[in-house]
Scaffold this active site. Structure first.
Site, PDB file in Angstrom:
ATOM      1  N   SER A 104     -51.691   7.517  -0.883  1.00 59.62           N
ATOM      2  CA  SER A 104     -52.698   6.687  -0.238  1.00 59.62           C
ATOM      3  C   SER A 104     -54.078   6.891  -0.856  1.00 59.62           C
ATOM      4  O   SER A 104     -54.393   7.964  -1.385  1.00 59.62           O
ATOM      5  CB  SER A 104     -52.756   7.007   1.251  1.00 59.62           C
ATOM      6  OG  SER A 104     -53.579   6.089   1.930  1.00 59.62           O
ATOM      7  N   GLU A 143     -38.354 -27.491 -30.875  1.00 62.53           N
ATOM      8  CA  GLU A 143     -37.816 -26.147 -30.674  1.00 62.53           C
ATOM      9  C   GLU A 143     -36.425 -25.983 -31.280  1.00 62.53           C
ATOM     10  O   GLU A 143     -35.775 -24.952 -31.092  1.00 62.53           O
ATOM     11  CB  GLU A 143     -37.778 -25.819 -29.176  1.00 62.53           C
ATOM     12  CG  GLU A 143     -39.172 -25.759 -28.552  1.00 62.53           C
ATOM     13  CD  GLU A 143     -39.168 -25.253 -27.128  1.00 62.53           C
ATOM     14  OE1 GLU A 143     -38.064 -25.138 -26.536  1.00 62.53           O
ATOM     15  OE2 GLU A 143     -40.259 -24.951 -26.606  1.00 62.53           O
ATOM     16  N   HIS A 182     -52.874  12.385   4.719  1.00 59.11           N
ATOM     17  CA  HIS A 182     -51.565  11.804   4.422  1.00 59.11           C
ATOM     18  C   HIS A 182     -50.750  12.668   3.467  1.00 59.11           C
ATOM     19  O   HIS A 182     -49.546  12.848   3.638  1.00 59.11           O
ATOM     20  CB  HIS A 182     -51.733  10.424   3.773  1.00 59.11           C
ATOM     21  CG  HIS A 182     -51.713   9.291   4.735  1.00 59.11           C
ATOM     22  ND1 HIS A 182     -50.647   9.012   5.559  1.00 59.11           N
ATOM     23  CD2 HIS A 182     -52.622   8.327   4.991  1.00 59.11           C
ATOM     24  CE1 HIS A 182     -50.911   7.942   6.292  1.00 59.11           C
ATOM     25  NE2 HIS A 182     -52.104   7.512   5.968  1.00 59.11           N
ATOM     26  N   HIS A 237     -30.415 -30.616 -26.343  1.00 65.20           N
ATOM     27  CA  HIS A 237     -31.381 -30.975 -25.309  1.00 65.20           C
ATOM     28  C   HIS A 237     -31.879 -32.403 -25.545  1.00 65.20           C
ATOM     29  O   HIS A 237     -31.946 -33.223 -24.623  1.00 65.20           O
ATOM     30  CB  HIS A 237     -32.584 -30.016 -25.337  1.00 65.20           C
ATOM     31  CG  HIS A 237     -32.357 -28.716 -24.636  1.00 65.20           C
ATOM     32  ND1 HIS A 237     -31.411 -27.821 -25.032  1.00 65.20           N
ATOM     33  CD2 HIS A 237     -32.976 -28.155 -23.549  1.00 65.20           C
ATOM     34  CE1 HIS A 237     -31.447 -26.757 -24.246  1.00 65.20           C
ATOM     35  NE2 HIS A 237     -32.382 -26.935 -23.326  1.00 65.20           N
ATOM     36  N   HIS A 294     -57.440   0.922  -0.044  1.00 60.98           N
ATOM     37  CA  HIS A 294     -58.311   0.627   1.094  1.00 60.98           C
ATOM     38  C   HIS A 294     -59.761   0.725   0.636  1.00 60.98           C
ATOM     39  O   HIS A 294     -60.143   1.702  -0.013  1.00 60.98           O
ATOM     40  CB  HIS A 294     -58.118   1.636   2.227  1.00 60.98           C
ATOM     41  CG  HIS A 294     -56.703   1.797   2.679  1.00 60.98           C
ATOM     42  ND1 HIS A 294     -55.893   2.835   2.247  1.00 60.98           N
ATOM     43  CD2 HIS A 294     -55.947   1.065   3.538  1.00 60.98           C
ATOM     44  CE1 HIS A 294     -54.702   2.729   2.822  1.00 60.98           C
ATOM     45  NE2 HIS A 294     -54.714   1.668   3.610  1.00 60.98           N
ATOM     46  N   GLN A 345     -57.396   9.486   5.315  1.00 60.18           N
ATOM     47  CA  GLN A 345     -56.440   9.269   4.238  1.00 60.18           C
ATOM     48  C   GLN A 345     -56.032  10.579   3.576  1.00 60.18           C
ATOM     49  O   GLN A 345     -54.897  10.745   3.143  1.00 60.18           O
ATOM     50  CB  GLN A 345     -57.025   8.309   3.198  1.00 60.18           C
ATOM     51  CG  GLN A 345     -57.266   6.915   3.734  1.00 60.18           C
ATOM     52  CD  GLN A 345     -56.049   6.356   4.431  1.00 60.18           C
ATOM     53  OE1 GLN A 345     -55.043   6.055   3.804  1.00 60.18           O
ATOM     54  NE2 GLN A 345     -56.121   6.230   5.756  1.00 60.18           N
TER      55      GLN A 345
END
Length: 423
Positions: free
Chosen positions: A229, A407, A254, A412, A320, A251
């Site tokens: 944290s 390409e 923690h 395609h 934070h 904090q």
């Protein structure tokens, strides 16, 4: 706390913990064991790591009811109020599918679909974290996920904490398993006889959980690899040093590797906060943890002015961020990188952790530069819708063929050409 005069860039970013060779090998071994042995591996590993001997993995409804009845009525009411706030905030994040039609008959759009299933990891061991359940389960429910599975390591007596089960009960989570660690992540990703696999795994955990989430990513999605944290407080001379010290320590308690930082243009405030932190530490129940955090990952940066302080904050990109200045709202627009921004002296970080409504699962270790808090979008997927009319293809087909041949993809191009020829 150490006070540092800013001269250039500010950085407390730590190297992302990729694990030791031994930890990586252990996680790989656990995942392989769960894949090979299924439920039996979960029973064996739970006894080995959690000292709990289980006869079954799934939590019975009766266990949830007993836990719920054990809870104090006032605590239950607090949980319910918090859940209402979290749900209200996340309800506002929900997106709708959309379509648009062009004059040539083209229809384009985006379909929003909730994930079929998610697994929520709830840490255990040293403490119980009901708030973690709320923050992971509510956005999944708002997104419309039908199957939400919760896993958490059992206590030595084979039970889960009453607060964990009561919170799950309040949220309506019914599929809960007593398994934790890397083995829980493996079970959620690949399944066992009892636990069916999920599509995404969220929730914090220790280094083994983090490494396991990284290892199974690709087979399933994950939310993020969360680090320790962090809090950064940006304050000027008018801020209350007692408030700042208390928030930094909120904090620091923690984890020994949690980061608590003050950035200020005021030398006087820096000195006041440094003294206040040491004073408040003395009576903190988790003094050892907080003291280690403050010593190794705490700092007070003194800048020449507020502009330089803002630059420092953006460099740190904290999980934070608290703005404790004379006009804090005026600074919000200048903050580019922060997981959550707490504005003003009464918006202490724990307000966001538990009650206000925004999610407390936030990017750490500078990843707020490119990532966001856990949110409803994390529990949905998006499908593009393309419907071309004959008129639209006649108008644009030649251009599409040219791009395909550019390409070197002749098939395609021919897929378009054959339609243009009308054969």
């Amino acid at each position: 706390m150490k006070i540092i005069q800013v001269e250039g860039e500010v950085s407390l970013k730590r190297d992302i913990d990729t694990g030791t060779a031994e930890q990586l090998a252990a996680v790989e071994r656990i995942i392989r064991q769960v894949n090979e042995e299924g439920d039996q591996a979960l029973f064996t590993l739970t006894e080995q790591f959690d000292r709990a001997v289980l006869s079954k993995l799934r939590v019975e409804r009766e266990e949830m009811l007993i836990a719920h009845e054990q809870m104090d009525d006032e605590v239950l009411e607090a949980l319910r109020e918090a859940i209402v706030n979290v749900r209200d905030f996340h309800d506002r994040q929900k997106r709708q599918s959309w379509m648009t039609t062009k004059a040539d008959g083209t229809i384009l759009g985006q379909k929003i679909t909730p994930l079929d299933s998610v697994g929520v990891y709830v840490p255990g061991g040293k403490a119980a974290y009901p708030s973690s359940i709320m923050m992971n389960v509510v956005p999944a429910q708002v997104a419309g996920v039908k199957r939400i599975v919760m896993v958490s390591p059992p206590q030595a007596d084979g039970t889960l904490p009453a607060s964990v089960l009561a919170t799950a009960y309040e949220l309506g989570v019914e599929e809960i398993y007593k398994v934790g660690g890397a083995q829980a992540i493996a079970a959620l990703a690949f399944g066992t006889e009892t636990i069916q696999p999920v599509d995404k795994i969220t929730g914090p955990g220790n280094i083994y959980v983090a490494l396991a989430k990284r290892a199974v990513f690709g087979a399933v999605d994950i939310d993020m690899i969360a680090g320790p944290s962090e809090i950064v407080v940006l304050a000027d001379e008018q801020a209350n040093p007692r408030y700042i010290a208390a928030d930094l320590l909120s904090q620091a308690e923690h984890d020994e590797r949690a980061s608590a930082v003050l950035v200020t243009p005021s030398q006087r405030l820096a000195e006041q906060v440094s003294k206040e932190v040491m004073k408040q530490l003395e009576t903190l129940p988790k003094k050892g943890i907080a003291e280690s955090s403050i010593r190794d990952y705490g700092a007070i940066y003194v800048t020449r002015n507020v502009d330089e302080a803002i630059e420092a904050v953006n460099e740190l990109a904290p999980e934070h961020l608290e703005l404790l200045t004379e006009e804090p709202m005026a600074l919000v627009g200048r903050i580019r990188h922060a997981g959550a921004i707490f504005v003003g002296p009464y918006s202490s970080e724990p307000v966001g952790d538990y009650f206000a409504g925004p999610n407390h699962v936030l990017p750490t270790n500078g990843t707020a530069r490119f990532s966001s808090p856990l949110n409803v979008d994390d529990f949905t997927k998006k499908s593009s819708i393309i419907s071309y009319s004959q008129q639209a293809l006649q108008l644009n087909g030649g251009t599409i063929s040219k791009l395909a041949r550019l390409e070197g993809l002749e098939a395609h191009a021919r897929a378009i050409d054959i339609r243009l020829e009308g054969k």
